[in-house]
Structure formats: structure tokens, C-alpha cells
Design a protein around this motif. Structure first.
Motif, PDB file in Angstrom:
ATOM      1  N   SER A 197      -6.546   2.993  12.908  1.00 14.23           N
ATOM      2  CA  SER A 197      -5.338   2.231  12.641  1.00 14.23           C
ATOM      3  C   SER A 197      -5.010   2.325  11.163  1.00 14.23           C
ATOM      4  O   SER A 197      -5.897   2.510  10.324  1.00 14.23           O
ATOM      5  N   CYS A 198      -3.723   2.167  10.886  1.00 15.46           N
ATOM      6  CA  CYS A 198      -3.233   2.269   9.522  1.00 15.46           C
ATOM      7  C   CYS A 198      -2.329   1.073   9.244  1.00 15.46           C
ATOM      8  O   CYS A 198      -1.378   0.837   9.990  1.00 15.46           O
ATOM      9  N   PRO A 199      -2.588   0.283   8.200  1.00 12.34           N
ATOM     10  CA  PRO A 199      -1.742  -0.873   7.900  1.00 12.34           C
ATOM     11  C   PRO A 199      -0.514  -0.472   7.093  1.00 12.34           C
ATOM     12  O   PRO A 199      -0.564   0.408   6.236  1.00 12.34           O
ATOM     13  N   VAL A 200       0.598  -1.126   7.397  1.00 12.86           N
ATOM     14  CA  VAL A 200       1.821  -1.013   6.606  1.00 12.86           C
ATOM     15  C   VAL A 200       2.167  -2.425   6.164  1.00 12.86           C
ATOM     16  O   VAL A 200       2.674  -3.231   6.939  1.00 12.86           O
ATOM     17  N   ALA A 201       1.870  -2.729   4.909  1.00 12.39           N
ATOM     18  CA  ALA A 201       1.959  -4.098   4.399  1.00 12.39           C
ATOM     19  C   ALA A 201       3.358  -4.361   3.855  1.00 12.39           C
ATOM     20  O   ALA A 201       3.648  -4.103   2.684  1.00 12.39           O
ATOM     21  N   ILE A 202       4.256  -4.859   4.713  1.00  9.48           N
ATOM     22  CA  ILE A 202       5.606  -5.228   4.297  1.00  9.48           C
ATOM     23  C   ILE A 202       5.574  -6.649   3.762  1.00  9.48           C
ATOM     24  O   ILE A 202       5.213  -7.589   4.473  1.00  9.48           O
ATOM     25  N   ASN A 203       5.957  -6.800   2.503  1.00  9.50           N
ATOM     26  CA  ASN A 203       5.897  -8.113   1.874  1.00  9.50           C
ATOM     27  C   ASN A 203       7.066  -8.302   0.925  1.00  9.50           C
ATOM     28  O   ASN A 203       7.814  -7.368   0.629  1.00  9.50           O
ATOM     29  N   GLY A 204       7.203  -9.540   0.451  1.00  9.56           N
ATOM     30  CA  GLY A 204       8.158  -9.833  -0.611  1.00  9.56           C
ATOM     31  C   GLY A 204       7.458  -9.711  -1.953  1.00  9.56           C
ATOM     32  O   GLY A 204       6.513  -8.936  -2.104  1.00  9.56           O
ATOM     33  N   TRP A 205       7.892 -10.489  -2.903  1.00  7.97           N
ATOM     34  CA  TRP A 205       7.221 -10.489  -4.190  1.00  7.97           C
ATOM     35  C   TRP A 205       6.861 -11.908  -4.574  1.00  7.97           C
ATOM     36  O   TRP A 205       7.396 -12.885  -4.075  1.00  7.97           O
ATOM     37  N   SER A 206       5.918 -12.030  -5.487  1.00  3.65           N
ATOM     38  CA  SER A 206       5.442 -13.339  -5.909  1.00  3.65           C
ATOM     39  C   SER A 206       5.259 -13.350  -7.411  1.00  3.65           C
ATOM     40  O   SER A 206       4.665 -12.436  -7.972  1.00  3.65           O
ATOM     41  N   ASN A 233       0.814  -1.216   0.000  1.00  2.00           N
ATOM     42  CA  ASN A 233       0.000   0.000   0.000  1.00  2.00           C
ATOM     43  C   ASN A 233       0.846   1.262   0.000  1.00  2.00           C
ATOM     44  O   ASN A 233       0.399   2.316   0.446  1.00  2.00           O
ATOM     45  N   ALA A 234       2.064   1.169  -0.500  1.00  2.00           N
ATOM     46  CA  ALA A 234       2.965   2.325  -0.499  1.00  2.00           C
ATOM     47  C   ALA A 234       2.678   3.226  -1.685  1.00  2.00           C
ATOM     48  O   ALA A 234       2.404   2.771  -2.795  1.00  2.00           O
ATOM     49  N   ILE A 235       2.724   4.523  -1.442  1.00  2.00           N
ATOM     50  CA  ILE A 235       2.687   5.521  -2.508  1.00  2.00           C
ATOM     51  C   ILE A 235       4.098   5.807  -2.996  1.00  2.00           C
ATOM     52  O   ILE A 235       4.347   5.915  -4.192  1.00  2.00           O
ATOM     53  N   GLU A 236       5.015   5.895  -2.055  1.00  2.00           N
ATOM     54  CA  GLU A 236       6.423   6.122  -2.389  1.00  2.00           C
ATOM     55  C   GLU A 236       7.270   5.502  -1.287  1.00  2.00           C
ATOM     56  O   GLU A 236       6.982   5.677  -0.101  1.00  2.00           O
ATOM     57  N   THR A 237       8.317   4.789  -1.688  1.00  2.00           N
ATOM     58  CA  THR A 237       9.194   4.110  -0.735  1.00  2.00           C
ATOM     59  C   THR A 237      10.630   4.192  -1.211  1.00  2.00           C
ATOM     60  O   THR A 237      10.907   4.002  -2.391  1.00  2.00           O
ATOM     61  N   LEU A 274      -7.958  -2.074   4.252  1.00  2.00           N
ATOM     62  CA  LEU A 274      -7.208  -3.185   3.645  1.00  2.00           C
ATOM     63  C   LEU A 274      -7.668  -3.462   2.220  1.00  2.00           C
ATOM     64  O   LEU A 274      -7.381  -4.534   1.673  1.00  2.00           O
ATOM     65  N   ASP A 275      -8.388  -2.519   1.608  1.00  2.78           N
ATOM     66  CA  ASP A 275      -8.895  -2.757   0.267  1.00  2.78           C
ATOM     67  C   ASP A 275      -7.823  -2.613  -0.807  1.00  2.78           C
ATOM     68  O   ASP A 275      -8.124  -2.791  -1.993  1.00  2.78           O
ATOM     69  N   PHE A 276      -6.597  -2.288  -0.427  1.00  6.26           N
ATOM     70  CA  PHE A 276      -5.538  -2.177  -1.427  1.00  6.26           C
ATOM     71  C   PHE A 276      -5.075  -3.541  -1.912  1.00  6.26           C
ATOM     72  O   PHE A 276      -4.382  -3.653  -2.923  1.00  6.26           O
ATOM     73  N   TRP A 277      -5.427  -4.602  -1.179  1.00  4.65           N
ATOM     74  CA  TRP A 277      -5.047  -5.946  -1.598  1.00  4.65           C
ATOM     75  C   TRP A 277      -6.022  -6.452  -2.654  1.00  4.65           C
ATOM     76  O   TRP A 277      -7.245  -6.480  -2.440  1.00  4.65           O
ATOM     77  N   ASP A 278      -5.504  -6.858  -3.751  1.00  7.79           N
ATOM     78  CA  ASP A 278      -6.300  -7.428  -4.826  1.00  7.79           C
ATOM     79  C   ASP A 278      -5.796  -8.838  -5.082  1.00  7.79           C
ATOM     80  O   ASP A 278      -4.613  -9.051  -5.318  1.00  7.79           O
ATOM     81  N   GLU A 279      -6.704  -9.817  -5.041  1.00 18.04           N
ATOM     82  CA  GLU A 279      -6.283 -11.205  -5.190  1.00 18.04           C
ATOM     83  C   GLU A 279      -5.631 -11.459  -6.546  1.00 18.04           C
ATOM     84  O   GLU A 279      -4.719 -12.257  -6.680  1.00 18.04           O
ATOM     85  N   SER A 280      -6.129 -10.743  -7.556  1.00 17.54           N
ATOM     86  CA  SER A 280      -5.559 -10.966  -8.879  1.00 17.54           C
ATOM     87  C   SER A 280      -4.135 -10.474  -8.969  1.00 17.54           C
ATOM     88  O   SER A 280      -3.353 -10.941  -9.800  1.00 17.54           O
TER      89      SER A 280
END
Length: 441
Positions: A165-174, A119-123, A421-427
């Protein structure tokens, strides 16, 4: 006798051969720098390639800090220090070759995993140190610092009394065949909790029902600033407008005062529009509050103008010209007419005409009666205007009391909810293409 020299020669040749082998084929012990240079010479810039093409990176600890929160644009800027480790077997060495359990390598000479924020705009990702530590078994220890701005949807309906609350979704890549999996430990720490009106109370690692891991940042607002600059002034303006009904509306003093209140209230509307978002799923209730206050002020001003008109002329039509002037002007005109009649009476007396004198006296009596009747009509108009003014005062008082009750009930009811948490898209997770959400430092 001949055999003994041959045996001595054979022993001499064997000893020479052993010395040659020891001098040319036995590896001398290697120190830490020598071992590090040998790892660098391998040029391991690509990721470790296992049989299942899965790279596992363990995040041992996270140090989180909120730098700022933009209430109008709903953006949160954070600084996150991540301590991580992973295994690269090609960087390891045998104990027989070197006795050292760990070495230090330049971070730009080996592969370093890149962290993705969904969900990052800029990192931007920067190394905490330019070197990494490598253990004998190929385990690499490294620390990075993330400066990230994430989009954060928080329920601002009850602003400034807001907790969210605000989520910070730290993840790898897939990708379809290969993945980079982050295993985040529960060791998450918070530093620097207060930034402006927003305060960060705690940060925890959260796993949702879809087994997705993210950092849940709990935030709340210190309401003092908003109460002093927005809520308290609006309440005082309404109270002042209500008290202004005690002012007399003759002469226009009340009308000019109410117009000043309306103009001053627009300043608070500008402050509100610059500070809070004007749209969203849960628009702040303060927007509707200020609209209600502005409507009430305008209605109160219009009512005062109409009552002023009614006190002068018995009509609500503003375009109708008054049939009579103000009582003070009418009195002056009547006094002038009285003087003229007295002059006529003097002339009639001097002429000695008794009939003319009686007629003049009758005209004076009629004039005085008409003047008294005009004053009574003016007083009745003013009395009616003041009666309606009292009704308006009671009406606005009742409206304000009902409004306060409704406002308290609404603020205590959870009528608006947001999904941050709507920034997550299953596709997105099943897509063959992936994208790193970071900017090179």
C-alpha cells in the motif's frame, strides 16, 4: 372654504414627495449577473478570517486514478479529482435582496484553498472548471485536479509476488496561530486500476492513531512479466548447466558451453539492475537469487576446467607442464619408434647377426609393454576425472535442491517490513513556517 385648497395642496406635496423617494431610494431587483458582479467588486482574494483563525474545507468526494508506478525509484504518479466546499460569509446575500439561491463566480476572483500533500515530491493543482458556485449563505463549491508524484516505500522482498500500500497524505496547512483544516468524507472512488505491471485494487480513507487522515492506495504486481523475463530464464540456465555434465569434457566442448552460459546470464543481470532498486530497507530477494546463480555457474565452469586438466595430466596444478602428451599423439610417436625398430631388425637380419636380432626383438617387446602401460595410465586418469565429475554433478544437484527448499521457506516468512508513514515529522506540524507542496499550473 380656505381650508379645502390648503388640504389639497398638502396632499399634492406629500404624493410628490413619496414619488420622489420611490424613484430615487427604492432598489430595483438585481438579476444573477448583477449579483455576481457585486460579489466580484468586493475583491475577496484573502481567506475568510474567523475569530479563531481556522478555515474548514469539506472535501465531499475524491476520485483517484493511478497513472504510473516507477518500481526502480519507488515513485507513484496519480491524478486526483477533489470536490470541496467551504463557507465565506462575505460572499453571501440576504434573500430580500435577491431571490436566487446560487450564483456562479470566476474562480480567479475569489480565494481558493490550496491543498497540501505531505509526502509529495511534485504536485500541480489545476481547477477542474474556471468557475465556482456560490450559495446564498456564502458556501462555495469548487473542484480541483491534483497531478502528484509521491514517494512510496513498498516491501519488494518477495518481488514479483508483491502486495503493498502507498499513502497519499492530502492535508491543509498549519501555523502557530492559524490553520486550514480539511475534512475528508468517506466518498473515495477509484478509476483505471491497471497501469503496467502494477494494479490498484482499492483506495480508502484511513485515519491513524495520531488522528491523521490520508488515502491508502492498495497495490499489487502482476507477476507474469517478471516470471517470464527473469525467474524462468534463471531457472532454465541452472538446469542447462546441470544437464551439461552429461557432455564429455575431453576436447573442451563442455568448457566452452559453460562459459557461454555464464556470459548469457550477465544479460539477465543487466535487465534486473535496470528494473529493480539496488538498495532499500527490503531489497528484492531476486538480487540474492541472481548472485547465487552466477556463483554456481562460475563454480561449475571452474570444476569442469579442472577436471579437463586432470584427465590429461594427473595434477590439479594448472601451471605445471604436462610430462606426457595426449594419448593419441603418444600413440603416433610410439608407432614411429616401432617402424624405426623394425628397420633396425631388418638391418640386423640382413647382417646375419643372431644376437643383434634377439636384442631387437626384446626391444620391440619392451616397447609394446610400455605402450600398453601408458594406455592404461591414461585410461585410469580419465576414469578418475569422470568419477570426480559424477561427484560434482551430485554436489550441485544437492545444492540446488537445498536452495529451492530454503527459497520457499524464506518467501513464506514475513522477515522484512517497511514503514511508509515515516514522512510525517511531529516537529513539522509545530513549526511556525509552513510550505505549500504544490506547483503553480
Amino acid at each position: 372654504m380656505v381650508l379645502q385648497p390648503r388640504i389639497s395642496l398638502l396632499l399634492l406635496l406629500c404624493s410628490s414627495l413619496l414619488a420622489f423617494v420611490a424613484a430615487n431610494f427604492t432598489e430595483t431587483p438585481c438579476d444573477r449577473r448583477c449579483l455576481a458582479n457585486s460579489r466580484v467588486q468586493k475583491e475577496l482574494f484573502s481567506a475568510p478570517q474567523s475569530d479563531n483563525c481556522t478555515i474548514i474545507v469539506n472535501i465531499t468526494s475524491v476520485l483517484y486514478e493511478t497513472l504510473s508506478f516507477d518500481t526502480k525509484d519507488m515513485k507513484m504518479t496519480s491524478r486526483i479529482k477533489v470536490n470541496m466546499l467551504w463557507n465565506d460569509p462575505d460572499l453571501g446575500w440576504m434573500q430580500e435582496k435577491s431571490k436566487y439561491p446560487a450564483i456562479v463566480l470566476p474562480g480567479d476572483k475569489i480565494w481558493i484553498p490550496r491543498i497540501v500533500l505531505d509526502n509529495a515530491i511534485e504536485t500541480s493543482m489545476e481547477p477542474y472548471a474556471n468557475d465556482v458556485q456560490v450559495r446564498r449563505d456564502g458556501t462555495v463549491l469548487h473542484s480541483v485536479v491534483l497531478f502528484t508524484t509521491v514517494s512510496c516505500e513498498i516491501n519488494l522482498f518477495n518481488y514479483p509476488f508483491v502486495k503493498g500500500s502507498c499513502p497519499v497524505a492530502i492535508n491543509g496547512w498549519s501555523q502557530k496561530a492559524c490553520t486550514l483544516t480539511l475534512q475528508i468524507a468517506d466518498n473515495v472512488s477509484l478509476i483505471g486500476g491497471s497501469r503496467g505491471e502494477w494494479q490498484t485494487t482499492h483506495v480508502i480513507k484511513t485515519v491513524d492513531s495520531s488522528n491523521r487522515v490520508y488515502l491508502q492506495v492498495a497495490l499489487l504486481i502482476n507477476p507474469f512479466s517478471a516470471v517470464v523475463t527473469l525467474i524462468l530464464p534463471s531457472g532454465l540456465v541452472l538446469l542447462t548447466d546441470l544437464v551439461s555434465f552429461a557432455l564429455p569434457f575431453e576436447g573442451g566442448e563442455r568448457n566452452s558451453f559453460k562459459v557461454t552460459l555464464v556470459l548469457s546470464f550477465t544479460m539477465f543481470l543487466l535487465i534486473l539492475s535496470d528494473h529493480l532498486p539496488s538498495s532499500g530497507e527490503c531489497s528484492p530477494l531476486l538480487h540474492y537469487h541472481f548472485c547465487f546463480c552466477l556463483v554456481c555457474l562460475v563454480m561449475s565452469t571452474l570444476a569442469s576446467i579442472v577436471l579437463t586438466r586432470l584427465s590429461i595430466d594427473n595434477s590439479f596444478l594448472l601451471c605445471r607442464r604436462s610430462a606426457k602428451v595426449h594419448p593419441s599423439n603418444s600413440t603416433e610417436t610410439q608407432h614411429d619408434s616401432l617402424d624405426q625398430e623394425k628397420d633396425k631388425g631388418v638391418i640386423a637380419t640382413q647382417s646375419g647377426n643372431l644376437a643383434s636380432e634377439m636384442a631387437s626383438l626384446q626391444e620391440i617387446v619392451n616397447f609394446l609393454e610400455n605402450m600398453d602401460k601408458g594406455e592404461k595410465e591414461a585410461q585410469s586418469k580419465v576414469a578418475l576425472a569422470y568419477l570426480l565429475d559424477k561427484f560434482c554433478f551430485g554436489f550441485f544437484m544437492m545444492i540446488y535442491i537445498i536452495y529451492v527448499i530454503i527459497l520457499v521457506v524464506i518467501t513464506r516468512t514475513d522477515i522484512c517490513k517497511v514503514n511508509n508513514l515515516d514522512f510525517w515529522d511531529e516537529s513539522h506540524h509545530n513549526n511556525d513556517n509552513f510550505d505549500y507542496s504544490y506547483t503553480e499550473p
